[in-house]
Design an enzyme around this catalytic site. Structure first.
Site, PDB file in Angstrom:
ATOM      1  N   HIS A  82     -20.740  10.374 -20.768  1.00 27.19           N
ATOM      2  CA  HIS A  82     -19.611  10.118 -21.663  1.00 27.19           C
ATOM      3  C   HIS A  82     -18.387   9.723 -20.863  1.00 27.19           C
ATOM      4  CE1 HIS A  82     -18.206  10.559 -25.857  1.00 27.19           C
ATOM      5  NE2 HIS A  82     -17.016  10.639 -25.283  1.00 27.19           N
ATOM      6  N   ASP A 161     -14.926  17.622 -35.021  1.00 24.03           N
ATOM      7  CA  ASP A 161     -14.407  16.641 -34.053  1.00 24.03           C
ATOM      8  C   ASP A 161     -14.316  15.271 -34.702  1.00 24.03           C
ATOM      9  OD1 ASP A 161     -13.733  15.384 -31.471  1.00 24.03           O
ATOM     10  OD2 ASP A 161     -15.669  14.435 -31.795  1.00 24.03           O
ATOM     11  N   ARG A 168      -6.455  12.003 -34.982  1.00 23.06           N
ATOM     12  CA  ARG A 168      -5.692  11.828 -33.728  1.00 23.06           C
ATOM     13  C   ARG A 168      -5.459  10.356 -33.440  1.00 23.06           C
ATOM     14  NH1 ARG A 168      -9.566  13.937 -29.753  1.00 23.06           N
ATOM     15  NH2 ARG A 168      -8.089  13.294 -28.183  1.00 23.06           N
ATOM     16  N   SER A 183     -12.899  17.615 -27.573  1.00 18.47           N
ATOM     17  CA  SER A 183     -13.559  16.584 -28.379  1.00 18.47           C
ATOM     18  C   SER A 183     -14.855  16.133 -27.693  1.00 18.47           C
ATOM     19  CB  SER A 183     -12.597  15.398 -28.547  1.00 18.47           C
ATOM     20  OG  SER A 183     -13.286  14.252 -28.957  1.00 18.47           O
ATOM     21  N   LYS A 187     -19.030  17.461 -28.735  1.00 18.46           N
ATOM     22  CA  LYS A 187     -20.108  16.511 -29.079  1.00 18.46           C
ATOM     23  C   LYS A 187     -21.279  16.658 -28.120  1.00 18.46           C
ATOM     24  CE  LYS A 187     -17.419  12.788 -28.999  1.00 18.46           C
ATOM     25  NZ  LYS A 187     -16.061  12.775 -29.498  1.00 18.46           N
TER      26      LYS A 187
HETATM   27  N1  URA Z   1     -13.522  10.339 -26.170  1.00 18.94           N
HETATM   28  C1  URA Z   1     -13.803  11.326 -27.049  1.00 18.94           C
HETATM   29  O1  URA Z   1     -14.943  11.495 -27.464  1.00 18.94           O
HETATM   30  N2  URA Z   1     -12.816  12.115 -27.455  1.00 18.94           N
HETATM   31  C2  URA Z   1     -11.550  11.974 -27.017  1.00 18.94           C
HETATM   32  O2  URA Z   1     -10.697  12.726 -27.416  1.00 18.94           O
HETATM   33  C3  URA Z   1     -11.261  10.948 -26.088  1.00 18.94           C
HETATM   34  C4  URA Z   1     -12.278  10.143 -25.668  1.00 18.94           C
END
Ligand code: URA
Length: 434
Positions: A82, A161, A168, A183, A187
């Site tokens: 990620h 989220d 956001r 966040s 995930k």
């Molecule tokens: N990527 C994400 O999944 N969440 C964030 O807050 C920023 C980047």
């Protein structure tokens, strides 16, 4: 408990309890707390921050807001990757099939664009028919059958989220360390992979502007992951200029395909090999970075990675013939040349501004409901450190609207800074946090 009191407490800079954090997360997920109160709390968190304990509690409250994927039916160590978000960051699109082509299962959950940064899911939808709405069984079957599946965060995984992320995005509360860490990690934890490689971006186009902040964010996420039993490491990488040359959905997919055909830009290739070799190590496939890089390069050169990309696109309902015939991707009506107005060196490419210019062309979302235009964006013709002569093409604007295209051209001239003497080079990889 009242949401009003929680907002007031954070507005005063006080620490929230686990119960208060859970009250907010559950209430907002269940639609009992309205957007305006959630926005107010997010802004208070933005200004007054959360400590490590609050961030870990927020992460777990979001994990527990929905289902958790059980990937135990998939053989092998499942790895996920990620990025904290950047401009022109199409790494996942080449990296996921490349790692999968080494017989390592890649089970990846991805997001849509956020603020000035693009999202992998939006980009992949440039393939006609490509679907990221996989249910749990399809996701597991695809990883078992093809070693790769990439899904959007469904309504069931970390739904808190999903809602908070969208809010956001439109309330200027993205670039906060605790909100980003919770966040991403919520995930990653909910989606069940055994190992996680994080790409923490630093620089003008990243949410973290300094190496120290990026390192702090990386440490926070790595600790959260390792504390819940997921092998987690973070690579801190440069986002002071866009990654590669392309910014915009279809344009970026084409650049990722080029990489798998052996013609990728050097920064994108280097980052892909760095992240990929670390994924191969965490999966137990190789023992050293050198071994990992060699295996990945071999699979680019022998065409296995490209074949895996086609298999992956087809398995998720997409038209895999786009990989061999990139003229099938959505195309912008106008391609406008951006010419240098002076001689010198490209010393700065304001990545965040370029992300915003691409967003204004239609490549990103201005509101939660905006539809994105897959064809539009920017293609750089020069990168930091390149020498240019007056009249040289420094970039191209891809637009479906002439006025918007002309505005983008002017904005690019301002944000690609050309000076007489050459600036110092910045590293692509700053650090690795384990
Ligand atoms: N990527 C994400 O999944 N969440 C964030 O807050 C920023 C980047």
């Amino acid at each position: 408990m009242r949401m009003y009191d929680i907002i007031l407490k954070k507005r005063k800079g006080l620490e929230l309890t686990k119960d208060e954090i859970e009250f907010f997360v559950q209430g907002y997920t269940n639609k009992e707390i309205p957007d305006y109160q959630a926005s107010a709390l997010l802004m208070a968190i933005f200004f007054n921050k959360m400590n490590k304990r609050e961030t870990a509690d927020l992460t777990m409250a979001m994990v527990n807001s929905g289902d958790k994927l059980d990937l135990s039916n998939i053989k092998g160590i499942k790895v996920d990757k990620h990025s904290t978000g950047g401009v022109g960051d199409k790494t996942s699109i080449c990296l996921a099939p490349l790692v999968a082509s080494c017989d390592v299962p890649v089970a990846k959950m991805s997001g849509r664009g956020l603020g000035h940064t693009g999202g992998t899911i939006d980009k992949l939808e440039a393939f006609k028919g490509f679907s990221v709405e996989l249910d749990q069984q399809q996701f597991i079957d695809n990883v078992n059958n093809f070693n790769i599946a990439l899904a959007a965060q469904t309504g069931h995984l970390a739904p808190a989220d999903k809602k908070i992320y969208a809010l956001r995005d439109v309330t200027a509360t993205v670039d906060n360390m605790s909100l980003i860490a919770s966040s991403i990690m919520s995930k990653k934890i909910a989606s069940g992979s055994d190992a996680i490689v994080l790409d923490v971006k630093v620089g003008d186009g990243a949410f973290m502007k300094t190496p120290d902040d990026a390192k702090e964010l990386a440490r926070e996420m790595v600790d959260i992951g390792n504390n819940v039993g997921r092998k987690t490491i973070a690579i801190i990488s440069d986002m002071d200029q866009p990654l590669g040359f392309a910014i915009g959905n279809a344009l970026e997919v084409i650049e990722a395909i080029d990489l798998l055909k052996g013609n990728g830009p050097s920064d994108l290739l280097d980052l892909t090999l760095t992240l990929g070799s670390n994924m191969l190590i965490l999966s137990g496939k190789v023992n050293t970075i050198e071994e990992g890089r060699a295996l990945l390069m071999e699979n680019i050169e022998n065409g296995r990675a490209l074949k895996k990309l086609k298999e992956f696109v087809k398995a998720q309902g997409g038209d895999e013939s786009y990989v061999d015939d990139i003229s099938k991707f959505p195309k912008a009506k106008y391609v406008i040349e951006v010419k240098s107005e002076k001689d010198g060196y490209v010393n700065k490419i304001h990545a965040e501004k370029l992300g915003i210019i691409a967003m204004n062309l239609g490549a990103g979302r201005a509101t939660k409901e905006s539809k994105i235009d897959l064809a539009v964006g920017i293609k750089l013709n020069k990168k930091r450190g390149d020498e240019v002569t007056k009249g040289d093409i420094i970039a191209y604007v891809y637009s479906n609207d002439l006025d918007k295209g002309e505005t983008a051209r002017k904005d690019l001239i301002e944000n690609i800074v050309i000076e007489e003497s050459k600036c110092e080079d910045l590293p692509l990889i700053y650090d690795i946090v384990k």
